[in-house]
Write an enzyme that holds these catalytic residues in place. Structure first.
Site, PDB file in Angstrom:
ATOM      1  N   GLY A  12      47.949  -5.594  19.470  1.00 44.25           N
ATOM      2  CA  GLY A  12      47.034  -6.490  18.662  1.00 44.25           C
ATOM      3  C   GLY A  12      47.541  -6.758  17.165  1.00 44.25           C
ATOM      4  N   HIS A  55      43.648   2.978  28.304  1.00 42.60           N
ATOM      5  CA  HIS A  55      44.084   1.942  27.342  1.00 42.60           C
ATOM      6  C   HIS A  55      43.939   2.764  25.885  1.00 42.60           C
ATOM      7  CE1 HIS A  55      44.273  -1.467  24.673  1.00 42.60           C
ATOM      8  NE2 HIS A  55      45.096  -1.913  25.651  1.00 42.60           N
ATOM      9  N   GLU A 104      52.547   1.112  25.963  1.00 47.96           N
ATOM     10  CA  GLU A 104      52.001   0.342  24.968  1.00 47.96           C
ATOM     11  C   GLU A 104      51.880   1.141  23.676  1.00 47.96           C
ATOM     12  OE1 GLU A 104      49.590  -2.840  26.688  1.00 47.96           O
ATOM     13  OE2 GLU A 104      47.921  -1.230  26.347  1.00 47.96           O
ATOM     14  N   GLU A 119      42.822   1.690  23.449  1.00 49.24           N
ATOM     15  CA  GLU A 119      41.306   1.325  22.739  1.00 49.24           C
ATOM     16  C   GLU A 119      40.396   2.484  22.992  1.00 49.24           C
ATOM     17  OE1 GLU A 119      41.462  -2.908  23.235  1.00 49.24           O
ATOM     18  OE2 GLU A 119      43.111  -2.969  21.872  1.00 49.24           O
ATOM     19  N   ASN A 143      44.944  -8.652  29.687  1.00 47.46           N
ATOM     20  CA  ASN A 143      43.691  -7.803  29.584  1.00 47.46           C
ATOM     21  C   ASN A 143      42.999  -8.457  28.657  1.00 47.46           C
ATOM     22  OD1 ASN A 143      41.876  -5.712  28.668  1.00 47.46           O
ATOM     23  ND2 ASN A 143      43.651  -4.632  27.503  1.00 47.46           N
ATOM     24  N   TRP A 144      41.752  -9.209  29.227  1.00 43.72           N
ATOM     25  CA  TRP A 144      40.816  -9.972  28.232  1.00 43.72           C
ATOM     26  C   TRP A 144      40.258  -9.129  27.358  1.00 43.72           C
ATOM     27  CZ3 TRP A 144      38.100 -14.138  31.994  1.00 43.72           C
ATOM     28  CH2 TRP A 144      39.059 -14.761  32.648  1.00 43.72           C
ATOM     29  N   LYS A 145      40.133  -7.697  27.465  1.00 40.48           N
ATOM     30  CA  LYS A 145      39.401  -6.924  26.437  1.00 40.48           C
ATOM     31  C   LYS A 145      37.806  -7.378  26.604  1.00 40.48           C
ATOM     32  CE  LYS A 145      43.282  -6.143  24.047  1.00 40.48           C
ATOM     33  NZ  LYS A 145      44.135  -5.406  23.080  1.00 40.48           N
ATOM     34  N   SER A 178      51.674  -7.171  21.561  1.00 44.66           N
ATOM     35  CA  SER A 178      51.849  -8.181  21.050  1.00 44.66           C
ATOM     36  C   SER A 178      53.020  -9.044  21.756  1.00 44.66           C
ATOM     37  CB  SER A 178      52.439  -8.076  19.750  1.00 44.66           C
ATOM     38  OG  SER A 178      51.281  -7.427  18.758  1.00 44.66           O
ATOM     39  N   GLY A 216      47.544  -8.653  25.796  1.00 36.69           N
ATOM     40  CA  GLY A 216      46.149  -8.888  25.505  1.00 36.69           C
ATOM     41  C   GLY A 216      45.830 -10.339  24.750  1.00 36.69           C
ATOM     42  N   GLY A 217      45.934 -10.531  23.857  1.00 37.43           N
ATOM     43  CA  GLY A 217      45.730 -11.612  22.950  1.00 37.43           C
ATOM     44  C   GLY A 217      46.105 -12.936  23.625  1.00 37.43           C
TER      45      GLY A 217
END
Ligand code: PEP
Length: 253
Positions: free
Chosen positions: A176, A98, A170, A100, A9-11, A216, A237-238
């Site tokens: 994150g 998600h 999640e 976010e 997930n590049w966000k 994470s 993610g990251g």
């Protein structure tokens, strides 16, 4: 047989040029290094989708995904993207719900149910995210909270539709933050989700459903998490923004 999936997930990261460079590296290396039975999904920002589509060879284990779509099929909704538009690219997957989006855009379970319906109508696989906040976990009500997210967004689906879904658990406190759920915490929740789905749709369907963990995940913890019996991969993610880390995670089954 459940699919093993690692979805990046590049966000809201990477310009067009940067994103194409990242996709190009990942695509070249997946072909050489990741076993063919692992599904790799690149969930890029909307602006990258058409170009990344052209870079993915047909017949590989690499698939394309979006990070969201709108709750309506078409019309006067300036700035939004519909499921049919995503299909026209085409994408195979789309992340829905998600945390976010739930937190910053106030998306609720009922809206997510509509998005799921629209994606399924288009034959796109939704990656449905669920998970609790730290406060809910500390209160000890996390299992009920996540079951309620599943009930309100998924339990209207037909048996056939339910076979098309991927779930990503999640925990919000692990996204994150560098604070991963323990492998046992992920397993406990994901087994509970599977059992809950079995209680409505039966064991056979639930056993075939891929349930991912997200929060994470890094090269040094992926193997232990993916080894849990109810963890079928990860939403990353990251670490999906760094080719070597993402590849290492994709090889961690
Ligand atoms: C995510 O964005 O879904 C996620 C799990 O992020 P991170 O891996 O950075 O925690």
């Amino acid at each position: 047989m459940r699919k093993k999936i690692v979805a990046g997930n590049w966000k809201m990261n990477k310009t067009l040029e940067e994103g194409l460079a990242l996709a190009s590296e990942i695509i070249a290396q997946v072909a050489q290094n990741v076993p063919a039975d692992t599904v790799v999904v690149l969930n890029t920002p909307f602006i990258h989708l058409t170009e990344v589509r052209k870079m993915i060879p047909t017949g590989t284990n690499i698939f394309l995904g979006a990070q969201n779509c709108y709750t309506e099929a078409s019309g006067a909704f300036t700035g939004e993207i519909s499921a049919a538009m995503l299909k026209s690219i085409p994408v195979e997957y789309t992340i829905i719900g998600h945390s976010e989006r739930r937190e910053y855009f106030q998306e609720n379970n009922q809206q997510l149910a509509k998005k799921l319906d629209l994606l399924l109508e288009q034959g796109i696989t939704p990656i449905f995210c669920c998970g609790e906040s730290l406060g809910i976990r500390e209160a000890g009500t996390h299992l009920d909270f996540v079951k309620n997210q599943v009930t309100e967004s998924l339990f209207h689906l037909s048996y056939e539709q339910m076979t098309q879904i991927v779930i990503a658990y999640e925990p919000i406190w692990a996204i994150g933050t560098g604070k991963t759920a323990t492998a046992e915490q992920a397993q406990e929740m994901q087994a509970a989700i599977r059992q809950y789905i079995a209680s409505k749709y039966g064991d056979e369907l639930a056993e075939g459903l891929s349930i991912l963990y997200g929060g994470s995940v890094k090269p040094d913890n992926a193997r232990e998490i993916f080894a849990q019996p109810d963890v079928d991969g990860g939403l990353i993610g990251g670490a999906s923004l760094k080719t070597s880390d993402f590849l290492e995670i994709a090889k961690s089954f």
